[in-house]
Write an enzyme that holds these catalytic residues in place. Sequence first.
Site, mmCIF file in Angstrom:
data_model
loop_
_atom_site.group_PDB
_atom_site.id
_atom_site.type_symbol
_atom_site.label_atom_id
_atom_site.label_comp_id
_atom_site.label_asym_id
_atom_site.label_seq_id
_atom_site.Cartn_x
_atom_site.Cartn_y
_atom_site.Cartn_z
ATOM 1 N N HIS A 41 12.445 1.010 4.912
ATOM 2 C CA HIS A 41 12.221 -0.400 4.569
ATOM 3 C C HIS A 41 12.744 -1.271 5.708
ATOM 4 C CE1 HIS A 41 11.691 -4.008 2.336
ATOM 5 N NE2 HIS A 41 11.620 -3.433 1.157
ATOM 6 N N HIS A 97 -2.509 7.092 5.074
ATOM 7 C CA HIS A 97 -3.120 5.943 4.404
ATOM 8 C C HIS A 97 -4.277 5.381 5.209
ATOM 9 C CE1 HIS A 97 -3.846 2.165 2.525
ATOM 10 N NE2 HIS A 97 -3.181 1.452 3.407
ATOM 11 N N HIS A 149 -1.750 20.038 6.608
ATOM 12 C CA HIS A 149 -2.691 18.976 6.237
ATOM 13 C C HIS A 149 -2.001 17.614 6.303
ATOM 14 C CE1 HIS A 149 -5.232 22.244 4.868
ATOM 15 N NE2 HIS A 149 -4.267 22.663 4.082
ATOM 16 N N ASN A 174 -10.544 0.946 1.985
ATOM 17 C CA ASN A 174 -9.090 0.941 1.799
ATOM 18 C C ASN A 174 -8.809 0.702 0.313
ATOM 19 O OD1 ASN A 174 -6.346 0.369 1.638
ATOM 20 N ND2 ASN A 174 -6.301 -0.847 3.509
ATOM 21 N N CYS A 225 0.810 -1.225 0.000
ATOM 22 C CA CYS A 225 0.000 0.000 0.000
ATOM 23 C C CYS A 225 0.839 1.268 0.000
ATOM 24 C CB CYS A 225 -0.932 -0.004 1.207
ATOM 25 S SG CYS A 225 -2.137 -1.358 1.191
ATOM 26 N N HIS A 275 -14.282 5.736 5.259
ATOM 27 C CA HIS A 275 -15.729 5.561 5.351
ATOM 28 C C HIS A 275 -16.383 5.538 3.974
ATOM 29 C CE1 HIS A 275 -19.947 6.810 6.029
ATOM 30 N NE2 HIS A 275 -19.835 6.141 7.166
#
Length: 529
Positions: free
Chosen positions: A337, A427, A423, A460, A258, A456
Amino acid sequence: MANEQALLSTEIVNRGIESSGPDAGSLTFSVRVRRRLPDFVQSVNLKYVKLGYHYLINHAIYLATIPVLVLVFSAEVGSISREELWKKLWEDTRYDLASLLAFFGILVFTISVYFMSKPKPIYLIDFACYRPSDDLKVTKEQFIEQARSSGKFDEESLQFQRRILQNSGIGDETYVPKVVMSSENCSTMKEGRTEAATVIFGALDELFEKCRIRPKDVGILVVNCSLFNPTPSLSAMIVNHYKMRGNILSFNLGGMGCSAGIIALDLARDMLQANQNNFAVVVSTEMVAFNWYPGKNKSMLIPNCYFRMGCAASLLSNRRHDFRRAKYRLEHIVRTHKGSDDRSFRSVYQEEDEQRFKGLKISKDLMEVGGDALKTNITTLGPLVLPFSEQLMFFATLARKQLFGGKAASKPYIPDYKLAFEHFCVHAASKSVLDELQRNLELSDKNIEPSRMTLHRFGNTSSSSIWYELAYLEAKERVRRGDRIWQLAFGSGFKCNSVVWRSLRKVKKPTANNPWLDCLDRYPVQMHI
């Protein structure tokens, strides 16, 4: 053992009245045990702070040399009068003229080296997020009933998915492909290609329309899709569909989770730095149908409940005159990573279950390894973005801990990232992840609102979720000139990546081509946290 228990929290959940079984008609409760993210500052490693400062001072030698040379020259000139300076220049020409030329030579050389090594500005012209058609919408109850009618799940698996959905933070207007709810096998190349063409071409058509460019103008193309990687690749599918030019630099990133959208941005940035006057298109997506799991393993059923259809496409440019029409300028990208650690590597793992059904297995260690990766990433990012006062307080806390160890009993200082960014686009993985991130980073409800509302409304959507969140901010007209936006994503590997943008102008409310326009008046909705 004590450290492990400190990461656990319990919650009593009202499961309602049982409809079947020996407890039918009775009110039942369950105890949910949650694994919390670790405290980010308690175990901060100084090497990651050093790494952040290493990024910061890459060009400091050039910035420091110029003021020193100017100060030396000013001191020399300021020590003598104008008449004496004129006399020196003309009566002692051989010596002073050579000194003057040497000074200017060093100054010009230093400035030249600095500007030659300075990265070119990268601009985000615009982006587009695909919104599927309304006939693909499903409520949570429809999701369960259609899953039952498909015949792929037993009752225990259905009830498990129902419980996950009830506390997921996902609403009743997310999108899934129709084929996943049929009795047919949906994990086929045909269905994967069909879904890919639908979402990718939908996003790109909108992007080219918004930016008013032709597909043949694009010189660099980067596509990321973690779990669906056909041959020819998705990038080749795009080149073929839009008949792009033959010398296009195309890349296809697979299996990177993701957070791959930011990895794709990093690759596009590197390509733009090496190729003058170019456009780069970045496409981030994931296929739901191809990765649908029809088995009984509970840890592999979780992705079914969260992942939904979505795709985002963005247009980047390194052309200086695009500054006038660009929305944002790329400031920083920081990648982390943790794949060298076995637990991190296997925390999100694709494999077959006992019935040979392919799926994505979610480890119980996911929250812990995710917290460790996030801690490393924000510690590295801090020196690049935090105000000096916050860096000083944070560094003083770490230094005190390093010098005095356990004697330093004061509470660790958590940097206020709200001073670095206006802002936040985190994710939208799940409600529990957003809850823990909000608590650890001490974000306000408004800071985390774009992520909660995206989860919502769209679920995802994997690597594209951070773009739906930015689209939400734009639709609400919250982005103003000079604002800094932090996009933060994490995924398998385990990886955690950050990208920072600066707004170049006030973004007005879009009148078309924004995925939130049909429901904006209903958001934000009240969430039970």
